[in-house]
Design an enzyme around this catalytic site. Structure first.
Site, mmCIF file in Angstrom:
data_model
loop_
_atom_site.group_PDB
_atom_site.id
_atom_site.type_symbol
_atom_site.label_atom_id
_atom_site.label_comp_id
_atom_site.label_asym_id
_atom_site.label_seq_id
_atom_site.Cartn_x
_atom_site.Cartn_y
_atom_site.Cartn_z
ATOM 1 N N PHE A 1 -55.557 25.495 -6.346
ATOM 2 C CA PHE A 1 -55.213 26.476 -5.683
ATOM 3 C C PHE A 1 -53.632 27.108 -6.364
ATOM 4 C CE2 PHE A 1 -52.929 28.951 -2.077
ATOM 5 C CZ PHE A 1 -54.176 29.270 -1.347
ATOM 6 N N HIS B 1 -49.808 28.549 6.615
ATOM 7 C CA HIS B 1 -49.535 27.185 7.158
ATOM 8 C C HIS B 1 -48.570 26.655 5.649
ATOM 9 C CE1 HIS B 1 -53.175 27.092 4.535
ATOM 10 N NE2 HIS B 1 -53.105 25.683 4.515
ATOM 11 N N ARG C 1 -40.607 28.565 -12.558
ATOM 12 C CA ARG C 1 -40.587 27.148 -12.723
ATOM 13 C C ARG C 1 -41.749 26.594 -13.262
ATOM 14 N NH1 ARG C 1 -37.428 29.379 -9.171
ATOM 15 N NH2 ARG C 1 -35.711 28.651 -8.278
#
Length: 159
Positions: free
Chosen positions: A25, A91, A130
């Site tokens: 993901f 979520h 990052r």
């Protein structure tokens, strides 16, 4: 920012066996984390044949696979990589919390250094920065941490 180079000068990964598990993901981010980790391990002496890479669906699945890898007895450290971006999922907090607590538990329960390389960012720009952008690469940082912790534990065990 990443640590100054001189702080990593004594690190030597020669002979270490490292597992790297990453979430698919947000693959555009996690592939960069994976590349950073594997590249850094190689720069510090870990042979290609001593690096095992695995992919899981998302960051929520990292702890289970990390624990299985750690319990196998085949690895000196496990690196967990993922990217949870607040704007990408409703979520967010649940995934971040479960990934963090699960990965931390793996290290405590197995005694194998288990590195938390899951980016938890507000937006894609922060994640890009990052994962090889202007703030460094968390995958590379985790590779250094894995070598450092594995060597520290070896020195403690051997006295």
């Amino acid at each position: 920012e990443s640590l100054p180079q001189e702080l990593n000068a004594g690190l030597d990964g020669t002979g270490l066996r490292i597992a790297v598990v990453a979430a698919r993901f947000n693959y555009v981010i996690t592939k960069n984390l994976m590349e950073g980790a594997v590249s850094t391990l190689g720069k510090y002496g870990v042979r290609d044949g001593d690096i095992t890479t695995s992919w899981v669906p998302g960051s929520f699945e990292l702890p289970l696979v990390a624990k299985t890898l750690a319990q196998s007895g085949r690895y000196d450290a496990v690196i967990c990589l993922g990217a949870v971006i607040r704007g990408e999922t409703s979520h967010y907090d649940m995934v971040c919390n479960q990934a963090a607590s699960g990965i931390a538990a793996v290290g405590r329960e197995t005694g194998i250094p288990t590195m938390f390389g899951v980016l938890t960012t507000e937006n894609m720009e922060q994640a890009i920065n990052r994962s090889g952008g202007k703030v460094g690469n968390l995958g590379s940082d985790c590779a250094l941490g894995a070598i450092d912790c594995a060597r520290l534990l070896q020195s403690i065990k051997t006295g």
